[in-house]
Write an enzyme that holds these catalytic residues in place. Structure first.
Site, PDB file in Angstrom:
ATOM      1  N   LEU A   1     -38.968   6.612 -89.094  1.00  0.00           N
ATOM      2  CA  LEU A   1     -39.165   8.153 -87.990  1.00  0.00           C
ATOM      3  C   LEU A   1     -39.141   7.457 -86.595  1.00  0.00           C
ATOM      4  O   LEU A   1     -39.955   6.504 -86.354  1.00  0.00           O
ATOM      5  CB  LEU A   1     -40.410   8.580 -88.487  1.00  0.00           C
ATOM      6  CG  LEU A   1     -40.794  10.005 -88.098  1.00  0.00           C
ATOM      7  CD1 LEU A   1     -39.526  10.939 -88.595  1.00  0.00           C
ATOM      8  CD2 LEU A   1     -41.995  10.578 -88.696  1.00  0.00           C
ATOM      9  N   ASP A   2     -38.464   8.017 -85.848  1.00  0.00           N
ATOM     10  CA  ASP A   2     -37.987   7.775 -84.452  1.00  0.00           C
ATOM     11  C   ASP A   2     -39.564   7.841 -83.722  1.00  0.00           C
ATOM     12  O   ASP A   2     -40.575   8.447 -84.081  1.00  0.00           O
ATOM     13  CB  ASP A   2     -37.291   8.609 -83.728  1.00  0.00           C
ATOM     14  CG  ASP A   2     -35.832   8.633 -84.382  1.00  0.00           C
ATOM     15  OD1 ASP A   2     -35.693   7.360 -84.943  1.00  0.00           O
ATOM     16  OD2 ASP A   2     -35.116   9.496 -83.971  1.00  0.00           O
ATOM     17  N   PRO A   3     -39.929   6.928 -82.737  1.00  0.00           N
ATOM     18  CA  PRO A   3     -41.103   7.155 -81.817  1.00  0.00           C
ATOM     19  C   PRO A   3     -41.370   8.372 -81.210  1.00  0.00           C
ATOM     20  O   PRO A   3     -42.487   8.888 -81.344  1.00  0.00           O
ATOM     21  CB  PRO A   3     -40.945   5.987 -80.785  1.00  0.00           C
ATOM     22  CG  PRO A   3     -39.874   5.151 -81.603  1.00  0.00           C
ATOM     23  CD  PRO A   3     -38.929   5.898 -82.412  1.00  0.00           C
ATOM     24  N   LEU A   4     -40.270   9.116 -80.904  1.00  0.00           N
ATOM     25  CA  LEU A   4     -40.394  10.458 -80.307  1.00  0.00           C
ATOM     26  C   LEU A   4     -40.716  11.577 -81.122  1.00  0.00           C
ATOM     27  O   LEU A   4     -41.110  12.507 -81.035  1.00  0.00           O
ATOM     28  CB  LEU A   4     -39.159  10.829 -79.651  1.00  0.00           C
ATOM     29  CG  LEU A   4     -38.913  10.207 -78.216  1.00  0.00           C
ATOM     30  CD1 LEU A   4     -37.654  10.622 -77.436  1.00  0.00           C
ATOM     31  CD2 LEU A   4     -40.174  10.213 -77.332  1.00  0.00           C
ATOM     32  N   ALA A   5     -40.524  11.174 -82.498  1.00  0.00           N
ATOM     33  CA  ALA A   5     -40.862  12.335 -83.638  1.00  0.00           C
ATOM     34  C   ALA A   5     -42.181  12.004 -84.344  1.00  0.00           C
ATOM     35  O   ALA A   5     -42.766  11.163 -84.309  1.00  0.00           O
ATOM     36  CB  ALA A   5     -39.914  12.138 -84.843  1.00  0.00           C
TER      37      ALA A   5
END
Length: 328
Positions: A49-53
Site C-alpha cells: 500500500l503506497d505511503p500516501l494511501a
C-alpha cells in the site's frame, strides 16, 4: 562435528493482524513495526500500500505467511478521491502537474465515462509504480530521471461506483478490483477521457480478499495493547536508560486472526485427530461423509484447532501439498 543452527529470534506466533495503515507510513516500515511489537519470528504482508494511501494492510505472522498468495489474489476494494483539472507525473499529489484543463465534467458525463472501466480493461500502470522493468522498480527508474515505458496489461474491475461529488473539482469513487489494478491509473484515464484530466488526492483500501473493515486495527490500538503488557521499571532502571519491554503479549495477541481466515474461498477439510497426524506426516487421507467432494483443486485441512495443510482433493482423498508444522 556439525554446528547447530541458531535458534530463531522471536516468538513463533501464527496468524494475521489486519492493520489500518496510516498515511505517510510505507508497507515495509509497517511490517517491521509490527514484527518488533509482537516480537515475531516471521512476518510478511499481502499487497503493498503506497505511503500516501491509508487503510488495509494484512500482515502475516508465522504459518500465515504461507497463505499470503491467496489473499493477494483476492479482490480489493478502494475508496478514492479524484481532483479534476490536472494530471500529475505520479497520478497523485506527490508528483508535479504534467497537463491541466479548466474544463470540468458533469455528473452525467462522469457516469457515462465510468462504464468503460468495468470488466476486463486494458490499463497502463502509473510510471511511479512497483512494476519491474529489466529487474528495476519503475518508481526507482522514474526518480532517477529515466524515461519509463510500461506496457498495457489486462486487469479486472468488478465494480466502480461514483459515491459523491463534493464540488465541481472533486469526485469520490469506490472500486472493487482484481490483482494488479491501479486506481491511480483509473483516475488518470478517466480524466483524459473526460477532457479535464485528473489525479488521486486521497486513497484508502477497505478490503482485501476475505478481510473487511471490521477486521482492521489501528497502530494506536496496537501500541496501547503493547503498553498494557510492558514491564514496570523502577526509578534506578529508568535513570540508567532502560526501556520497558513487552513481557505479557496477551493484549496484543487478542488482535491475531487465525491463518485459515485467509482461505475463506477454499473448501475446508475438517480432520479427526488420527487423520491430522497422518496429514502432518505428509500422507493423504480418505474423506468420509456424503457431503465430501470427490475432487477439488484447492482445499485446506484443519485439525487440533488449527490450520494443518494446504492441498487438493482427488478421488475422495485429501492430498497435502504444504503442511503447517508451526504452533501458535
Amino acid at each position: 562435528m556439525a554446528r547447530r543452527g541458531k535458534k530463531p529470534k522471536g516468538r513463533p506466533i501464527n496468524g494475521w493482524v489486519i492493520l489500518d495503515k496510516p498515511k505517510g507510513m510505507g508497507s515495509t516500515d509497517a511490517v517491521a513495526k509490527l514484527k518488533r511489537l509482537y516480537f515475531a519470528q516471521k512476518t510478511g504482508h499481502a499487497g503493498t500500500l503506497d505511503p500516501l494511501a491509508s487503510g488495509m494492510l494484512p500482515i502475516a505472522f508465522g504459518d500465515a505467511t504461507k497463505t499470503v498468495p491467496f489473499v493477494m489474489d483476492g479482490r480489493k476494494v478502494y475508496r478514492f478521491t479524484v481532483r479534476w483539472g490536472a494530471e500529475t507525473t505520479t497520478d497523485d499529489t506527490e508528483g508535479t502537474v504534467a497537463q491541466s484543463s479548466d474544463q470540468r465534467p458533469s455528473e452525467a458525463e462522469i457516469r457515462l465515462a465510468m462504464q468503460d472501466y468495468v470488466g476486463e480493461i486494458s490499463q497502463v500502470p502509473p510510471t511511479f509504480s512497483a512494476i519491474k522493468i529489466a529487474g528495476e522498480r519503475a518508481y526507482d527508474l522514474a526518480r532517477e530521471g529515466e524515461t519509463v515505458e510500461i506496457a498495457a496489461r489486462t486487469v479486472s474491475v468488478h465494480r466502480l461506483e461514483l459515491q459523491a461529488l463534493p464540488d465541481a473539482d472533486t469526485a469520490i469513487f469506490e472500486a472493487e478490483c482484481g490483482k494488479g489494478t491501479y486506481v491511480r491509473a483509473i483516475a488518470r484515464d478517466l480524466g483524459r477521457d473526460l477532457g479535464c484530466f485528473g489525479h488521486v488526492i486521497d486513497l484508502r483500501r477497505v478490503s482485501v480478499g476475505g478481510f473487511t473493515e471490521a477486521d482492521m486495527v489501528t497502530l494506536d490500538d496496537l501500541e496501547a495493547a503493547a503498553d498494557e503488557g510492558r514491564e514496570t521499571l523502577d526509578a534506578e532502571s529508568v535513570e540508567a536508560g532502560a526501556t520497558a519491554r513487552v513481557v505479557d503479549f496477551a493484549p496484543l495477541d487478542e488482535y491475531l486472526i487465525n491463518p485459515e481466515a485467509a482461505l475463506s474461498d477454499l473448501y475446508e477439510v475438517m480432520l479427526s485427530e488420527e487423520q491430522a497426524g497422518r496429514v502432518l506426516s505428509g500422507n493423504s487421507v480418505l474423506l468420509r461423509g456424503r457431503d465430501a467432494p470427490a475432487s477439488c483443486d484447492e482445499a485446506f485441512a484443519t485439525g487440533h484447532g488449527r490450520l494443518i495443510a494446504l492441498g487438493s482433493i482427488d478421488q475422495g482423498q485429501f492430498h497435502p501439498r504444504r503442511v503447517f508444522g508451526g504452533r501458535g
